[in-house]
Structures are given as C-alpha cells and as structure tokens.
Design an enzyme around this catalytic site. Structure first.
Site, PDB file in Angstrom:
ATOM      1  CD  GLU A 147      46.317  37.714  46.986  1.00  0.00           C
ATOM      2  OE1 GLU A 147      45.488  38.316  47.680  1.00  0.00           O
ATOM      3  OE2 GLU A 147      46.133  36.556  46.591  1.00  0.00           O
ATOM      4  CG  ASP A 156      50.231  32.716  36.525  1.00  0.00           C
ATOM      5  OD1 ASP A 156      49.606  32.906  37.594  1.00  0.00           O
ATOM      6  OD2 ASP A 156      50.027  31.750  35.764  1.00  0.00           O
ATOM      7  CG  ASN A 186      44.841  37.042  38.548  1.00  0.00           C
ATOM      8  OD1 ASN A 186      45.744  37.234  37.751  1.00  0.00           O
ATOM      9  ND2 ASN A 186      44.935  36.184  39.536  1.00  0.00           N
ATOM     10  CG  ASP A 209      47.852  41.302  50.683  1.00  0.00           C
ATOM     11  OD1 ASP A 209      48.262  42.487  50.762  1.00  0.00           O
ATOM     12  OD2 ASP A 209      46.675  40.994  50.916  1.00  0.00           O
TER      13      ASP A 209
END
Length: 197
Positions: A189, A163, A154, A146
């Site tokens: 993720e 993104d 974010n 991850d």
C-alpha cells in the site's frame, strides 16, 4: 517477490526474444549470402555467354546463346523474387518480435493490479532523475506515502475491496501529477512520486 520486483522474468522474456531475433537475423544473413552467390554466378555465366556470342560463327549459335542468357536471367529474377518474399516475411517476424519485446518490457514495469508503474521502474527512474538533478543543479522532490491502516481495512472489508481502494488511490495519485512527474506503487500500500524541478 519475483513477479512484482524481480528481474528474472523480464530477463527470461528478453532472452527469449533476443534468441528469436538472433535466429531471424541469422536466417536473413543466410538468405543474403545465398543471393550474393546467385548474383556472382549469374554475372560469371553472363560474361561467359558474352564471350560465346563474340566467338559465334552463325546466327543459329547466337540465337541459342541468347536463349541461354534469357533462361539465366529468368532464373535470377525468380530467385530474387523468392528472396524478396523471404525478406518481407523475416522483416514482419522481426517487427512482431520487437512489438513483443516492447510489450514484455512495459508489462515488467507496470503493477499488474493498478496499472501504475512498479517499484522496478521507480528505482530506475529515481536513479536517472537524481543523476540529472545533480548534473544540472535543479531541484528534485520525492514523496513517499502509504495508506494508513490498510491491513485493518483489508481484514475488515476483504481483499477485493482493498484492491479497489488501491486502484482508486492510484487514479487520484496519477490525476494529481503532471509533466515529468512519475508515480509508482512501491509496495503493498506504499506509493512514491518523483517530482523533478
């Protein structure tokens, strides 16, 4: 959840395509049955006309019977041409349905954001590769990873930038695999890679 991991949307799309395909095939079978009936009727009429020719007592009667035979033959030729056109149309429609079904299936197996394979495909592929590795006694590796601190990233830079990070991660990951390796996005993720042999 349903959009990315569920099977309901894929099942509905496959069901719709299956219904259309079934309807198309039913139409084709109907046309073929009708053509078979026409062919049988034509053969019966030709046999009757042949008997009439044998029994004819004058050239005029023979000419009239031959005229009927020509008319029957033209009729069956036209019916066969119509059938041929209908079968071509039905074949094209079935081809389109097959393409639509392939597209739906592919879309259901890809992550819409990154274009990489999704969790649904990953689960299927992992089961296949595990069974194969156990059957033939070969190695199988699995990488589960991850992106560290992705939520914080974010929150700081925004979801659009997040993104883009996912897309870059996907490119790096897919460029780093080869052969039968399979990379997939397994969660927000989270990414997984199956490495057979």
């Amino acid at each position: 959840y349903e959009k990315h991991f569920g099977f309901e949307a894929e099942g509905a799309a496959i069901s719709r395509a299956g219904d259309k395909l079934g309807s198309g095939l039913q139409h084709i079978f109907g046309e073929l049955t009708q053509a078979e009936d026409h062919a049988k009727g034509y053969c019966d009429r030709v046999a009757t006309l042949i008997e009439k020719v044998r029994a004819a007592s004058s050239q005029t009667m023979v000419s009239k019977i031959i005229g009927e035979l020509v008319s029957e033959t033209r009729d069956i030729i036209e019916k066969n041409r119509r059938l041929e056109r209908q079968l071509e149309d039905s074949s094209a429609e079935i081809g389109e349905l097959r393409d639509d079904l392939s597209s739906e299936r592919l879309a259901a197996m890809q992550d819409p954001l990154t274009g990489i394979l999704n969790r649904k495909y990953f689960d299927i592929k992992l089961a296949e590769e595990t069974a194969l590795a156990m059957t033939v006694g070969q190695d199988l590796c699995l990488i589960m990873s991850d992106i560290d601190h992705f939520k914080q990233f974010n929150d700081t830079f925004g979801h659009q930038v997040g993104d883009e990070v996912l897309k870059v991660t996907t490119r790096v990951l897919t460029n780093g695999i080869k052969g039968r390796d399979t990379a997939a996005r397994c969660g927000g993720e989270e990414f997984c890679v199956i490495l057979p042999r």
